[in-house]
Design a protein around this motif. Structure first.
Motif, PDB file in Angstrom:
ATOM      1  N   ASN A 357      -1.612  -3.174 -15.491  1.00 46.37           N
ATOM      2  CA  ASN A 357      -2.968  -3.569 -15.123  1.00 46.37           C
ATOM      3  C   ASN A 357      -3.269  -3.192 -13.681  1.00 46.37           C
ATOM      4  N   MET A 358      -2.321  -3.396 -12.794  1.00 47.08           N
ATOM      5  CA  MET A 358      -2.534  -3.065 -11.379  1.00 47.08           C
ATOM      6  C   MET A 358      -2.656  -1.555 -11.195  1.00 47.08           C
ATOM      7  N   VAL A 410       1.192  12.187  -1.832  1.00 43.22           N
ATOM      8  CA  VAL A 410       1.010  11.441  -3.081  1.00 43.22           C
ATOM      9  C   VAL A 410       2.061  10.335  -3.194  1.00 43.22           C
ATOM     10  N   LEU A 411       3.305  10.677  -2.891  1.00 43.32           N
ATOM     11  CA  LEU A 411       4.378   9.693  -2.936  1.00 43.32           C
ATOM     12  C   LEU A 411       4.157   8.588  -1.914  1.00 43.32           C
ATOM     13  N   LYS A 412       3.686   8.933  -0.740  1.00 43.99           N
ATOM     14  CA  LYS A 412       3.422   7.938   0.300  1.00 43.99           C
ATOM     15  C   LYS A 412       2.388   6.926  -0.185  1.00 43.99           C
ATOM     16  N   TYR A 413       1.302   7.413  -0.775  1.00 40.67           N
ATOM     17  CA  TYR A 413       0.259   6.524  -1.260  1.00 40.67           C
ATOM     18  C   TYR A 413       0.767   5.653  -2.406  1.00 40.67           C
ATOM     19  N   PHE A 414       1.544   6.259  -3.297  1.00 43.72           N
ATOM     20  CA  PHE A 414       2.046   5.519  -4.459  1.00 43.72           C
ATOM     21  C   PHE A 414       2.926   4.357  -4.018  1.00 43.72           C
ATOM     22  N   PHE A 415       3.906   4.626  -3.174  1.00 45.75           N
ATOM     23  CA  PHE A 415       4.831   3.573  -2.770  1.00 45.75           C
ATOM     24  C   PHE A 415       4.166   2.549  -1.852  1.00 45.75           C
ATOM     25  N   ALA A 416       3.169   2.957  -1.110  1.00 44.95           N
ATOM     26  CA  ALA A 416       2.422   1.996  -0.302  1.00 44.95           C
ATOM     27  C   ALA A 416       1.678   1.008  -1.208  1.00 44.95           C
ATOM     28  N   TYR A 417       1.121   1.531  -2.295  1.00 44.23           N
ATOM     29  CA  TYR A 417       0.393   0.677  -3.222  1.00 44.23           C
ATOM     30  C   TYR A 417       1.341  -0.288  -3.937  1.00 44.23           C
ATOM     31  N   ILE A 418       2.490   0.227  -4.395  1.00 42.73           N
ATOM     32  CA  ILE A 418       3.492  -0.628  -5.040  1.00 42.73           C
ATOM     33  C   ILE A 418       3.976  -1.690  -4.059  1.00 42.73           C
ATOM     34  N   LYS A 423       4.134  -7.364  -2.083  1.00 40.80           N
ATOM     35  CA  LYS A 423       3.877  -8.303  -0.988  1.00 40.80           C
ATOM     36  C   LYS A 423       2.912  -9.399  -1.417  1.00 40.80           C
ATOM     37  N   ALA A 424       1.904  -9.038  -2.214  1.00 39.61           N
ATOM     38  CA  ALA A 424       0.906 -10.014  -2.645  1.00 39.61           C
ATOM     39  C   ALA A 424       1.464 -11.000  -3.663  1.00 39.61           C
ATOM     40  N   GLY A 425       2.507 -10.589  -4.399  1.00 39.41           N
ATOM     41  CA  GLY A 425       3.064 -11.455  -5.429  1.00 39.41           C
ATOM     42  C   GLY A 425       2.176 -11.499  -6.662  1.00 39.41           C
ATOM     43  N   VAL A 426       2.586 -12.300  -7.629  1.00 40.71           N
ATOM     44  CA  VAL A 426       1.846 -12.386  -8.889  1.00 40.71           C
ATOM     45  C   VAL A 426       0.569 -13.196  -8.692  1.00 40.71           C
TER      46      VAL A 426
END
Length: 477
Positions: A357-358, A410-418, A423-426
């Motif tokens: 979903n995220m 692309v990898l930088k953006y992907f891992f930053a988003y993950i 960090k935000a948690g569920v």
């Protein structure tokens, strides 16, 4: 512990009371009314998705009570699961609108069970079962019978199961099912057909070699832990199935017979029937043709093995944080693979759905919005593969010309988003929303119009889930 339905409990208490306080005639009338009420309540509970077992009674030739499958509110089919005395699990589906009979068997054995000296054996066994049995030695008997009654057949071998699925006109089901049952009772494995079919499997592999996704898939699996069977070559070819073993004095025909005896035993077989006939009629049909299966014991047919003791990818193995480049003439793609904790047995939690979903969010601040804005990727997909060997998440991004030139970005953006998700948690509110949406989608899904496809999907799910969850697993949280 004895489990009974709420309606059975309700009716049982009142019926015992009736005989004591009412006249026999009046009591008989009320008994019939209450029993009808109990049946109606059972149907309403089933339609509403309430999960329970029928009253704990054993039917002749069965070793477990029959189980009702939880189904969508709009589904007018009836589903009943039981286990025969031999150990064979059977799911009968009454579909009032079915035009043909669908039937399938799933075997709890796939490429993970391939012997190391016969890689691809599970796939080859799948091919060989269509080529004659002791009772029906004619190699074309099954396909000819299906064709005569407007039927069809197919099969596939995955990492942890092999599924054979078919359909046939109702007039031909007795003959068709009897031929099919012999696949699992007494296949012939004729030496002449073994030598012939090995070249068909070899040709299939060669045909698939140019496919980029297949090449990458086999490459990634080859990088898995050498101790895990995931590491092996799952398709098989002339070299792995015949040339190499025969050079060591080993027989493919004997390997086939051993594999079938060890893995195609009753406790590891799941039969599905889909028809407009009643549940009882379908189960009687199954008994007629499958009761010749040898009864399974804990010694002759132990539970299928699991392989999660060997992590597929980790830093100690040196197969993480590696970049592999594969040449292709198609649209450039970036594949990311992540090992996760084993998720197969935790299918009710469906943790991966939250990540899906995220990642699937298109709104402001999402990964998709950023990649589109930067013209790096216009599409990506994601899924998790869970088996008895572990779980792995795949993310596949289709790259633009700019994205291909700036893969690191692309990898930088992907891992930053993950990282931001972690960090935000569920988000409990989001999780509740996802659960509700999935429930609505499940309850009001479009009905499958094909007995063939329904038999295939149910058979493919049965080895992995409890019988009552075979429709909900993978969908509901």
């Amino acid at each position: 512990m004895k489990l009974i339905s709420p309606s059975a409990l309700f009716c049982g208490v009142l019926l015992s009371f009736l005989g004591e306080v009412l006249q026999p005639a009046a009591a008989a009338v009320l008994r019939r009314q209450l029993l009808r009420h109990g049946e109606e309540l059972q149907l309403r509970l089933s339609a509403a998705g309430v999960k329970w077992r029928r009253e704990e009674q054993l039917h002749a030739g069965e070793q477990t009570p029959r189980v009702v499958v939880r189904k969508p509110k709009t589904d007018d089919r009836d589903y009943m699961h039981t286990t025969f005395s031999s150990g064979l699990r059977v799911l009968a589906v009454h579909d009032p609108s079915a035009k043909k009979t669908g039937f399938a068997v799933a075997v709890e054995a796939g490429s993970l069970e391939d012997p190391s000296d016969f890689q691809g054996l599970a796939h080859f066994c799948e091919h060989m079962l269509f080529l004659g049995t002791k009772k029906y030695p004619d190699t074309d008997e099954f396909s000819r019978t299906l064709a005569m009654y407007g039927g069809d057949h197919n099969a596939y071998t995955s990492s942890e199961e092999t599924v054979y699925y078919n359909e046939i006109g109702n007039a031909g089901i007795e003959k068709g099912l009897d031929i099919f049952a012999q696949f699992f009772i007494a296949p012939s494995f004729a030496e002449t057909m073994v030598d012939k079919e090995i070249h068909a499997v070899d040709s299939e592999h060669k045909k698939n070699q140019p496919d980029t996704q297949r090449r990458l898939w086999h490459l990634l699996r080859s990088r898995a832990n050498p101790k895990s069977p995931v590491h092996q070559f799952s398709t098989g070819d002339l070299q792995t199935l015949k040339v190499q073993p025969e050079s060591q004095g080993k027989s493919l025909e004997q390997a086939l017979r051993t594999f079938h005896k060890e893995h195609y035993c009753a406790n590891r077989l799941h039969l599905v029937l889909v028809s407009n006939t009643s549940i009882d009629e379908q189960l009687e049909l199954a008994h007629r043709h499958f009761d010749a299966l040898p009864a399974a014991t804990a010694e002759s047919c132990p539970p299928r093995p699991e392989y999660t003791q060997w992590p597929l990818y980790n830093n100690e193995l040196g197969n993480l944080q590696r970049r592999i480049t594969l040449g292709t003439q198609g649209v450039p793609e970036l594949w990311l693979i992540f090992p996760t904790p084993p998720l197969k047995k935790r299918y009710k939690e469906l943790a991966e759905a939250y990540i899906w979903n995220m990642l699937g969010h298109y709104g402001p601040g999402s990964l998709k919005a950023l990649l589109l804005k930067e013209d790096l990727s216009h599409h990506y997909s994601y899924y998790v593969e869970s088996s008895v060997a572990g779980s792995v998440m795949f993310v596949t991004l289709t790259l633009t010309e700019k994205g291909l030139a700036e893969v690191d970005l692309v990898l930088k953006y992907f891992f930053a988003y993950i990282g931001a998700i972690q960090k935000a948690g569920v988000d409990d509110e989001l999780l509740t929303s996802v659960k509700k949406m999935r429930q609505v989608e499940f309850d009001y899904q479009e009905k499958s119009s094909s007995e063939y496809n329904l038999a295939r999907s149910l058979a493919g799910a049965l080895p992995s889930y409890a019988p009552e969850d075979v429709l909900t697993a993978g969908g509901l949280i």
